[in-house]
Design a protein around this motif. Sequence first.
Motif, mmCIF file in Angstrom:
data_model
loop_
_atom_site.group_PDB
_atom_site.id
_atom_site.type_symbol
_atom_site.label_atom_id
_atom_site.label_comp_id
_atom_site.label_asym_id
_atom_site.label_seq_id
_atom_site.Cartn_x
_atom_site.Cartn_y
_atom_site.Cartn_z
ATOM 1 N N LYS A 96 -0.430 32.655 72.626
ATOM 2 C CA LYS A 96 0.269 32.031 73.750
ATOM 3 C C LYS A 96 -0.504 32.135 75.060
ATOM 4 O O LYS A 96 -0.085 31.589 76.070
ATOM 5 C CB LYS A 96 1.647 32.682 73.930
ATOM 6 C CG LYS A 96 2.671 32.290 72.871
ATOM 7 C CD LYS A 96 3.143 30.866 73.062
ATOM 8 C CE LYS A 96 4.300 30.559 72.127
ATOM 9 N NZ LYS A 96 4.832 29.197 72.358
ATOM 10 N N ASN A 142 -1.341 28.626 70.290
ATOM 11 C CA ASN A 142 -0.731 29.591 69.368
ATOM 12 C C ASN A 142 -0.966 29.218 67.908
ATOM 13 O O ASN A 142 -0.137 29.485 67.042
ATOM 14 C CB ASN A 142 0.775 29.708 69.633
ATOM 15 C CG ASN A 142 1.347 31.035 69.155
ATOM 16 O OD1 ASN A 142 0.669 32.052 69.176
ATOM 17 N ND2 ASN A 142 2.597 31.020 68.733
ATOM 18 N N LYS A 143 -2.104 28.600 67.623
ATOM 19 C CA LYS A 143 -2.406 28.202 66.245
ATOM 20 C C LYS A 143 -2.673 29.406 65.360
ATOM 21 O O LYS A 143 -2.243 29.454 64.210
ATOM 22 C CB LYS A 143 -3.604 27.252 66.252
ATOM 23 C CG LYS A 143 -3.927 26.642 64.911
ATOM 24 C CD LYS A 143 -5.076 25.662 65.023
ATOM 25 C CE LYS A 143 -5.403 25.039 63.679
ATOM 26 N NZ LYS A 143 -6.541 24.075 63.790
ATOM 27 N N ASN A 144 -3.410 30.371 65.875
ATOM 28 C CA ASN A 144 -3.701 31.606 65.142
ATOM 29 C C ASN A 144 -3.435 32.763 66.097
ATOM 30 O O ASN A 144 -4.343 33.300 66.724
ATOM 31 C CB ASN A 144 -5.150 31.597 64.669
ATOM 32 C CG ASN A 144 -5.423 32.683 63.638
ATOM 33 O OD1 ASN A 144 -4.544 33.463 63.298
ATOM 34 N ND2 ASN A 144 -6.638 32.720 63.139
ATOM 35 N N PRO A 145 -2.178 33.172 66.247
ATOM 36 C CA PRO A 145 -1.790 34.042 67.366
ATOM 37 C C PRO A 145 -2.438 35.407 67.382
ATOM 38 O O PRO A 145 -2.715 35.941 68.454
ATOM 39 C CB PRO A 145 -0.271 34.150 67.215
ATOM 40 C CG PRO A 145 0.012 33.817 65.789
ATOM 41 C CD PRO A 145 -1.037 32.836 65.375
ATOM 42 N N TYR A 146 -2.715 35.999 66.215
ATOM 43 C CA TYR A 146 -3.190 37.374 66.186
ATOM 44 C C TYR A 146 -4.625 37.479 65.670
ATOM 45 O O TYR A 146 -5.020 38.518 65.148
ATOM 46 C CB TYR A 146 -2.268 38.222 65.308
ATOM 47 C CG TYR A 146 -0.821 38.145 65.740
ATOM 48 C CD1 TYR A 146 -0.397 38.710 66.939
ATOM 49 C CD2 TYR A 146 0.114 37.474 64.955
ATOM 50 C CE1 TYR A 146 0.921 38.622 67.339
ATOM 51 C CE2 TYR A 146 1.438 37.388 65.363
ATOM 52 C CZ TYR A 146 1.837 37.958 66.545
ATOM 53 O OH TYR A 146 3.148 37.875 66.945
ATOM 54 N N THR A 177 2.398 37.684 59.545
ATOM 55 C CA THR A 177 1.532 37.359 60.683
ATOM 56 C C THR A 177 0.457 36.335 60.328
ATOM 57 O O THR A 177 -0.416 36.059 61.150
ATOM 58 C CB THR A 177 0.869 38.634 61.212
ATOM 59 O OG1 THR A 177 0.027 39.190 60.193
ATOM 60 C CG2 THR A 177 1.901 39.659 61.630
ATOM 61 N N THR A 191 5.698 28.443 65.632
ATOM 62 C CA THR A 191 5.663 28.092 67.054
ATOM 63 C C THR A 191 4.314 27.508 67.478
ATOM 64 O O THR A 191 4.081 27.339 68.670
ATOM 65 C CB THR A 191 5.977 29.326 67.912
ATOM 66 O OG1 THR A 191 4.986 30.340 67.668
ATOM 67 C CG2 THR A 191 7.359 29.876 67.588
ATOM 68 N N ALA A 192 3.445 27.233 66.511
ATOM 69 C CA ALA A 192 2.152 26.642 66.845
ATOM 70 C C ALA A 192 2.336 25.186 67.276
ATOM 71 O O ALA A 192 3.177 24.463 66.739
ATOM 72 C CB ALA A 192 1.201 26.723 65.656
ATOM 73 N N PRO A 234 -1.430 32.749 59.752
ATOM 74 C CA PRO A 234 -1.308 31.514 60.544
ATOM 75 C C PRO A 234 -0.371 30.486 59.936
ATOM 76 O O PRO A 234 0.318 29.773 60.659
ATOM 77 C CB PRO A 234 -2.758 30.996 60.589
ATOM 78 C CG PRO A 234 -3.609 32.204 60.367
ATOM 79 C CD PRO A 234 -2.815 33.078 59.441
ATOM 80 N N GLN A 246 2.357 30.977 58.509
ATOM 81 C CA GLN A 246 3.741 31.379 58.692
ATOM 82 C C GLN A 246 4.202 31.191 60.143
ATOM 83 O O GLN A 246 5.354 31.470 60.465
ATOM 84 C CB GLN A 246 3.908 32.860 58.304
ATOM 85 C CG GLN A 246 3.515 33.185 56.869
ATOM 86 C CD GLN A 246 4.507 32.645 55.870
ATOM 87 O OE1 GLN A 246 5.659 32.436 56.207
ATOM 88 N NE2 GLN A 246 4.060 32.388 54.655
ATOM 89 N N ASN A 247 3.311 30.716 60.995
ATOM 90 C CA ASN A 247 3.619 30.592 62.412
ATOM 91 C C ASN A 247 4.324 29.266 62.672
ATOM 92 O O ASN A 247 3.729 28.190 62.534
ATOM 93 C CB ASN A 247 2.332 30.687 63.230
ATOM 94 C CG ASN A 247 2.603 30.573 64.719
ATOM 95 O OD1 ASN A 247 3.700 30.846 65.178
ATOM 96 N ND2 ASN A 247 1.593 30.161 65.467
#
Length: 376
Positions: free
Chosen positions: A208, A195-199, A126, A133-134, A128, A130-131
Motif C-alpha cells: 500500500k 498492493n500487487k505483492n504486499p509483503y 500472505t 485488495t490488489a 500474492p 490470496q490478496n
Amino acid sequence: MKKAMWVLFLIAWSTGFLPTLLAQQSGQVQGTVEDPHRAPVAQAAVKLILQPTGTALKAVTDDAGHFLFTGVEPGEYLLQVELEGFEKAELQLRVGISPTPTQRVRLKVANVSEEITVSARSADPTAPDQNATAVEVDHDLLKSLPAKNDNPLAVASLFVDPAANGAEGTKIVVDGVEGDQLEVPSSSIKSIAVNKNPYSTEFGRPGKGRIEVVTRGGSLHHFHRRFSFTFRDASLDARNAFALVRPPRRRELFEGQIDGPLGGGRATFFLGGEFLKDNDSAFVTAETPSGPLVESLGIPRRTPRLFGRIDFRLTLLQILSVRYNWSRDSLPNQGVGAFDLPERAWNQTKETHEVRVSETAIPREFLQRGSLRLQV
C-alpha cells in the motif's frame, strides 16, 4: 303450439352445441400443456411458426395450461412449447378449412447438469494470489480513465495508504527500480499496480506504500504506431473570482509511439514520446503601499519526454533489456500567487537522463516443476 315447441328445441340445441362449434372453428389453434404427471403447466411460452416463411405467433398458457391462437392462416405449422426446467416440445400440424383438433402437449423434465472446477490455491494467506485488495490498471483502461493533467498515477494514488508511506512519500517502482517520480511518457506504460505483492522482500515498502509501473515492450511480429493530440482551451474555463479578465490559457499534449521487431525476430524495440505545452496562469490579489494589486502572471510550462527500449532475446529463458529515458521539465514564474507578488518569481528547470541495462533469466528447474508459464 308446435311452432313454440320447435323454437324451444332450436334454442336448447344451439345453447348446447354452439360453444363446441366455436371451439372447433377453422383458423384457430388451441390446446393444453401438461407436465409428465398430466398436471396443467402455466406460464409456458408457446409459438406457432409458419414453416415456409418462419412467421411466428406467440402465446402464454394460463393457469389451466390452456393456449389459443386465432386468425391463423391455412398452412403447415410447427408448434413449439418452452419452459425453464423442461425440454422443448415440438409438434407438426396443418391448419386448413376444416377445424384443427385440440392439441395436447406433454413436457418432459430437462436433464440437470452441473460443472464444478476445482483449482489448487496456495495455503499461505500472505501469498500474492490470496490478496483481494490488489489493484491493477492496464494500458487500455489507463487511457480511458479521466485524470487531472493526464497524470497516469492520479488513479493509482487513490488506493495508496498514507500509513504505509515512509518519510519520502509513496515509492514509484518502474520496472523493478524504486524512485520517487515517474519520468516516462504515459503512452509507454503497460500497467500500473498497487498492493500487487504486499509483503515481497524485493521492495522496501509494503504494497500500500508503493506504485509499481511496468513499461511497454515491442512486438515480435508486427509494427505498431500511434499518434494523438489533445488540447484544452480557456474558452471552456470559468473566470477566477479575483481576476479582472480571463487569461487565454491553452494546454496541448502531443503523444506518439512506434514499436516492432528488430534484428530478425530475436529483438524488439519500443520508442515513445510526448510533449506538454501548458500556458497556465497565476493570480495575485494583494494590498501594496501604492494600493490594491490584481494581476495575472503567465506560467508557460514545457515538458518533453522520450522513452526508448530494446529487448534482446538471448535464449527462450533469457532476455537482455536496454532502456533509455529522457525528460525535461521547464517551470518559469514559480512561487507567485495570492499575496506573493511577481517580483518574487523564480524559474525551475529539471532535466533527467537515465540509462538502464537489465537481464532477466528463468532457471530451468522452475519449468520442469510446472510452476511457471511463459507467454511471449
